[in-house]
Design a protein around this motif. Structure first.
Motif, short mmCIF file in Angstrom:
data_model
loop_
_atom_site.label_atom_id
_atom_site.label_comp_id
_atom_site.label_asym_id
_atom_site.label_seq_id
_atom_site.Cartn_x
_atom_site.Cartn_y
_atom_site.Cartn_z
N GLU A 1 0.83 -1.21 0.00
CA GLU A 1 0.00 0.00 0.00
C GLU A 1 0.86 1.26 0.00
N MET A 2 1.94 1.25 0.79
CA MET A 2 2.85 2.40 0.81
C MET A 2 3.50 2.60 -0.56
N ALA A 3 3.89 1.50 -1.18
CA ALA A 3 4.53 1.58 -2.50
C ALA A 3 3.56 2.17 -3.53
N LYS A 4 2.31 1.77 -3.47
CA LYS A 4 1.31 2.32 -4.40
C LYS A 4 1.13 3.81 -4.19
N LYS A 5 1.04 4.22 -2.93
CA LYS A 5 0.87 5.65 -2.62
C LYS A 5 2.05 6.48 -3.10
N LYS A 6 3.25 5.92 -2.99
CA LYS A 6 4.46 6.64 -3.39
C LYS A 6 4.80 6.40 -4.86
N ASP A 7 4.01 5.56 -5.52
CA ASP A 7 4.23 5.20 -6.91
C ASP A 7 5.64 4.61 -7.11
N VAL A 8 5.97 3.68 -6.23
CA VAL A 8 7.26 2.98 -6.29
C VAL A 8 7.00 1.51 -6.62
N ASP A 9 7.70 1.02 -7.63
CA ASP A 9 7.55 -0.37 -8.03
C ASP A 9 8.46 -1.24 -7.16
N ILE A 10 7.86 -2.08 -6.34
CA ILE A 10 8.65 -2.98 -5.49
C ILE A 10 8.53 -4.44 -5.92
N GLU A 11 7.87 -4.65 -7.05
CA GLU A 11 7.67 -6.02 -7.54
C GLU A 11 8.98 -6.77 -7.73
N SER A 12 10.01 -6.09 -8.19
CA SER A 12 11.28 -6.76 -8.49
C SER A 12 12.20 -6.88 -7.27
N ILE A 13 11.80 -6.29 -6.15
CA ILE A 13 12.63 -6.34 -4.96
C ILE A 13 12.36 -7.64 -4.20
N GLU A 14 13.44 -8.39 -3.95
CA GLU A 14 13.30 -9.62 -3.17
C GLU A 14 13.43 -9.30 -1.69
N ILE A 15 12.45 -9.73 -0.93
CA ILE A 15 12.47 -9.49 0.51
C ILE A 15 12.49 -10.84 1.21
N ASN A 16 13.71 -11.26 1.54
CA ASN A 16 13.90 -12.55 2.20
C ASN A 16 14.26 -12.41 3.67
N THR A 17 14.91 -11.31 4.00
CA THR A 17 15.41 -11.13 5.36
C THR A 17 14.85 -9.85 5.98
N LEU A 18 15.07 -9.73 7.25
CA LEU A 18 14.68 -8.50 7.95
C LEU A 18 15.41 -7.30 7.37
N LYS A 19 16.66 -7.48 7.02
CA LYS A 19 17.44 -6.40 6.41
C LYS A 19 16.80 -5.95 5.09
N ASP A 20 16.37 -6.89 4.27
CA ASP A 20 15.69 -6.56 3.01
C ASP A 20 14.41 -5.77 3.28
N TYR A 21 13.67 -6.21 4.28
CA TYR A 21 12.42 -5.53 4.67
C TYR A 21 12.71 -4.09 5.08
N LEU A 22 13.72 -3.89 5.93
CA LEU A 22 14.06 -2.55 6.39
C LEU A 22 14.48 -1.66 5.23
N LYS A 23 15.32 -2.16 4.34
CA LYS A 23 15.77 -1.36 3.20
C LYS A 23 14.58 -0.92 2.34
N THR A 24 13.66 -1.82 2.12
CA THR A 24 12.50 -1.50 1.29
C THR A 24 11.58 -0.50 1.99
N MET A 25 11.33 -0.72 3.26
CA MET A 25 10.46 0.20 3.99
C MET A 25 11.07 1.59 4.09
N ILE A 26 12.37 1.68 4.29
CA ILE A 26 13.03 2.98 4.37
C ILE A 26 12.94 3.70 3.02
N LEU A 27 13.02 2.94 1.94
CA LEU A 27 12.85 3.49 0.61
C LEU A 27 11.45 4.13 0.45
N LEU A 28 10.48 3.56 1.13
CA LEU A 28 9.09 4.02 1.00
C LEU A 28 8.72 5.15 1.97
N TYR A 29 9.56 5.43 2.94
CA TYR A 29 9.25 6.51 3.91
C TYR A 29 9.59 7.86 3.33
#
Length: 134
Positions: free
Chosen positions: A106-134
């Motif tokens: 939902e955050m990615a849609k609001k920010k118009d950021v494509d996260i489809e190609s981002i692999e989120i396997n670890t907590l570190k991946d999750y944090l990097k992606t969420m920080i990108l969306l803030y």
């Protein structure tokens, strides 16, 4: 008949509480060998190098920990969503844990950021992606 209904309702409630407690115990057992660090220790040792925004990291880690019902201090950057952070079998849809990823989408849609190609396997991946969306 009324007593039977009351008995069944109480029995179902007790069963639900027992199952929930069992789920929490299984998840916590994955982290039993880890030190429960203070946030300051955790951040300095594991997250400072990659994530300079300490308060945002705190917020995101607390969010993840709340879904798993574990202390923030046992989380580590390499924790996998397929192993350590995986929801217990049978609780995948009832725990709300999937909300982490629904919120991210939902955050990615609001920010118009494509996260489809981002692999989120670890907590570190999750944090990097969420920080990108803030």
């Amino acid at each position: 008949m009324k007593l039977l209904f009351i008995f069944l309702a109480i029995s179902v409630g007790i069963l639900f509480l027992w199952a929930t407690r069992s789920r929490k115990k299984k998840i916590r057992s994955r982290f039993i060998s880890r030190s429960n660090l203070s946030f300051e220790e955790l951040y300095k040792e594991y997250f400072l190098k990659d994530f300079p925004d300490k308060e945002l990291v705190r917020e995101l880690l607390e969010h993840v920990a709340s879904y798993l019902d574990i202390p923030v201090g046992v989380l580590r950057p390499n924790d996998s969503f397929n192993k350590e952070l995986k929801e217990e079998k049978g609780w995948e849809f009832d725990s709300g844990f999937d909300m982490l990823f629904i919120e991210m989408e939902e955050m990615a849609k609001k920010k118009d950021v494509d996260i489809e190609s981002i692999e989120i396997n670890t907590l570190k991946d999750y944090l990097k992606t969420m920080i990108l969306l803030y």
